[in-house]
Design a protein around this motif. Sequence first.
Motif, PDB file in Angstrom:
ATOM      1  N   MET A   1      -3.596 -20.451  21.329  1.00  0.00           N
ATOM      2  CA  MET A   1      -2.239 -20.159  20.853  1.00  0.00           C
ATOM      3  C   MET A   1      -1.352 -19.779  22.019  1.00  0.00           C
ATOM      4  SD  MET A   1      -2.073 -18.381  17.166  1.00  0.00           S
ATOM      5  CE  MET A   1      -2.098 -19.495  15.774  1.00  0.00           C
ATOM      6  N   GLU A   2      -0.110 -20.258  21.956  1.00  0.00           N
ATOM      7  CA  GLU A   2       0.823 -20.098  23.062  1.00  0.00           C
ATOM      8  C   GLU A   2       1.165 -18.655  23.376  1.00  0.00           C
ATOM      9  OE1 GLU A   2       4.299 -22.283  22.018  1.00  0.00           O
ATOM     10  OE2 GLU A   2       4.682 -21.128  20.225  1.00  0.00           O
ATOM     11  N   GLY A   3       1.185 -17.773  22.405  1.00  0.00           N
ATOM     12  CA  GLY A   3       1.545 -16.384  22.650  1.00  0.00           C
ATOM     13  C   GLY A   3       0.358 -15.443  22.702  1.00  0.00           C
ATOM     14  N   ASP A   4      -0.850 -15.981  22.707  1.00  0.00           N
ATOM     15  CA  ASP A   4      -2.066 -15.174  22.791  1.00  0.00           C
ATOM     16  C   ASP A   4      -2.154 -14.592  24.192  1.00  0.00           C
ATOM     17  OD1 ASP A   4      -4.687 -14.274  23.195  1.00  0.00           O
ATOM     18  OD2 ASP A   4      -5.618 -16.179  22.710  1.00  0.00           O
ATOM     19  N   GLU A   5      -2.133 -13.270  24.295  1.00  0.00           N
ATOM     20  CA  GLU A   5      -2.125 -12.636  25.610  1.00  0.00           C
ATOM     21  C   GLU A   5      -3.347 -13.010  26.454  1.00  0.00           C
ATOM     22  OE1 GLU A   5      -2.940  -8.283  25.762  1.00  0.00           O
ATOM     23  OE2 GLU A   5      -3.052  -8.478  23.572  1.00  0.00           O
ATOM     24  N   PHE A   6      -4.477 -13.270  25.816  1.00  0.00           N
ATOM     25  CA  PHE A   6      -5.681 -13.648  26.559  1.00  0.00           C
ATOM     26  C   PHE A   6      -5.635 -15.125  26.964  1.00  0.00           C
ATOM     27  CE2 PHE A   6      -6.899 -10.185  23.680  1.00  0.00           C
ATOM     28  CZ  PHE A   6      -7.258  -9.240  24.628  1.00  0.00           C
ATOM     29  N   PHE A   7      -5.253 -15.987  26.032  1.00  0.00           N
ATOM     30  CA  PHE A   7      -5.174 -17.414  26.346  1.00  0.00           C
ATOM     31  C   PHE A   7      -4.050 -17.685  27.342  1.00  0.00           C
ATOM     32  CE2 PHE A   7      -4.090 -21.913  25.451  1.00  0.00           C
ATOM     33  CZ  PHE A   7      -5.301 -22.478  25.811  1.00  0.00           C
ATOM     34  N   ASP A   8      -2.989 -16.893  27.297  1.00  0.00           N
ATOM     35  CA  ASP A   8      -1.895 -17.057  28.269  1.00  0.00           C
ATOM     36  C   ASP A   8      -2.419 -16.961  29.701  1.00  0.00           C
ATOM     37  OD1 ASP A   8       0.069 -17.520  26.401  1.00  0.00           O
ATOM     38  OD2 ASP A   8       0.936 -15.509  26.510  1.00  0.00           O
ATOM     39  N   GLU A   9      -3.402 -16.090  29.920  1.00  0.00           N
ATOM     40  CA  GLU A   9      -4.006 -15.972  31.256  1.00  0.00           C
ATOM     41  C   GLU A   9      -4.775 -17.239  31.628  1.00  0.00           C
ATOM     42  OE1 GLU A   9      -6.472 -12.503  31.549  1.00  0.00           O
ATOM     43  OE2 GLU A   9      -4.885 -11.181  30.805  1.00  0.00           O
ATOM     44  N   ASP A  10      -5.337 -17.911  30.627  1.00  0.00           N
ATOM     45  CA  ASP A  10      -6.147 -19.106  30.850  1.00  0.00           C
ATOM     46  C   ASP A  10      -5.337 -20.396  30.840  1.00  0.00           C
ATOM     47  OD1 ASP A  10      -8.204 -17.289  30.772  1.00  0.00           O
ATOM     48  OD2 ASP A  10      -9.011 -17.957  28.855  1.00  0.00           O
ATOM     49  N   LEU A  11      -4.107 -20.322  30.350  1.00  0.00           N
ATOM     50  CA  LEU A  11      -3.310 -21.531  30.163  1.00  0.00           C
ATOM     51  C   LEU A  11      -3.104 -22.331  31.450  1.00  0.00           C
ATOM     52  CD1 LEU A  11      -2.001 -23.265  28.043  1.00  0.00           C
ATOM     53  CD2 LEU A  11       0.041 -21.828  28.172  1.00  0.00           C
ATOM     54  N   PRO A  12      -2.844 -21.710  32.600  1.00  0.00           N
ATOM     55  CA  PRO A  12      -2.744 -22.524  33.827  1.00  0.00           C
ATOM     56  C   PRO A  12      -4.028 -23.304  34.116  1.00  0.00           C
ATOM     57  CG  PRO A  12      -1.778 -20.367  34.194  1.00  0.00           C
ATOM     58  CD  PRO A  12      -2.481 -20.307  32.854  1.00  0.00           C
ATOM     59  N   SER A  13      -5.171 -22.680  33.907  1.00  0.00           N
ATOM     60  CA  SER A  13      -6.448 -23.375  34.118  1.00  0.00           C
ATOM     61  C   SER A  13      -6.631 -24.488  33.100  1.00  0.00           C
ATOM     62  CB  SER A  13      -7.615 -22.392  34.010  1.00  0.00           C
ATOM     63  OG  SER A  13      -7.528 -21.419  35.023  1.00  0.00           O
ATOM     64  N   ALA A  14      -6.232 -24.239  31.862  1.00  0.00           N
ATOM     65  CA  ALA A  14      -6.332 -25.264  30.814  1.00  0.00           C
ATOM     66  C   ALA A  14      -5.450 -26.459  31.155  1.00  0.00           C
ATOM     67  CB  ALA A  14      -5.946 -24.670  29.468  1.00  0.00           C
ATOM     68  N   ARG A  15      -4.249 -26.189  31.608  1.00  0.00           N
ATOM     69  CA  ARG A  15      -3.341 -27.285  31.989  1.00  0.00           C
ATOM     70  C   ARG A  15      -3.886 -28.060  33.181  1.00  0.00           C
ATOM     71  NH1 ARG A  15       1.771 -23.602  30.839  1.00  0.00           N
ATOM     72  NH2 ARG A  15       2.245 -24.347  28.741  1.00  0.00           N
ATOM     73  N   GLU A  16      -4.440 -27.349  34.136  1.00  0.00           N
ATOM     74  CA  GLU A  16      -5.017 -28.011  35.309  1.00  0.00           C
ATOM     75  C   GLU A  16      -6.201 -28.893  34.915  1.00  0.00           C
ATOM     76  OE1 GLU A  16      -7.263 -26.674  39.380  1.00  0.00           O
ATOM     77  OE2 GLU A  16      -5.576 -25.444  38.712  1.00  0.00           O
ATOM     78  N   LEU A  17      -7.071 -28.386  34.058  1.00  0.00           N
ATOM     79  CA  LEU A  17      -8.201 -29.191  33.585  1.00  0.00           C
ATOM     80  C   LEU A  17      -7.704 -30.413  32.828  1.00  0.00           C
ATOM     81  CD1 LEU A  17     -11.078 -29.958  32.882  1.00  0.00           C
ATOM     82  CD2 LEU A  17     -11.095 -28.115  31.184  1.00  0.00           C
ATOM     83  N   ALA A  18      -6.761 -30.225  31.930  1.00  0.00           N
ATOM     84  CA  ALA A  18      -6.239 -31.341  31.138  1.00  0.00           C
ATOM     85  C   ALA A  18      -5.607 -32.410  32.019  1.00  0.00           C
ATOM     86  CB  ALA A  18      -5.238 -30.836  30.105  1.00  0.00           C
ATOM     87  N   ALA A  19      -4.973 -32.003  33.098  1.00  0.00           N
ATOM     88  CA  ALA A  19      -4.327 -32.959  34.001  1.00  0.00           C
ATOM     89  C   ALA A  19      -5.321 -33.634  34.947  1.00  0.00           C
ATOM     90  CB  ALA A  19      -3.243 -32.253  34.814  1.00  0.00           C
TER      91      ALA A  19
END
Length: 106
Positions: free
Chosen positions: A44-62
């Motif tokens: 989820m976009e506003g999940d404080e924990f996932f927000d920390e992981d989102l750059p890594s998730a975007r990098e993996l997806a790309a």
Amino acid sequence: MTIAQRLAQTDPGAHGALLLHSCLPVSEFGERWPEGVPVQIHGMEGDEFFDEDLPSARELAASTPVAELFVYPGDAHLFTDRSLAAYDAAASALLLDRVQQFLTTV
């Protein structure tokens, strides 16, 4: 640590990975995502924990054509857990549909 991610990146027999609510940098377990191992990342976009992981998730997806990143509206962390107040029925249903489609391909 996401055990699913570690296994997908280090087990040569891995057929795919589903990363729910979390995604570490690929460099935690190797130099790159394994070629040909599909992965879905959900959070989820506003999940404080996932927000920390989102750059890594975007990098993996790309980094690979076999990766998909799904970011749902809301701010709950474990939004798929029916036993928690954070449960989001609509987001969980959409996630489940996407996971079922993914599983037909691996």
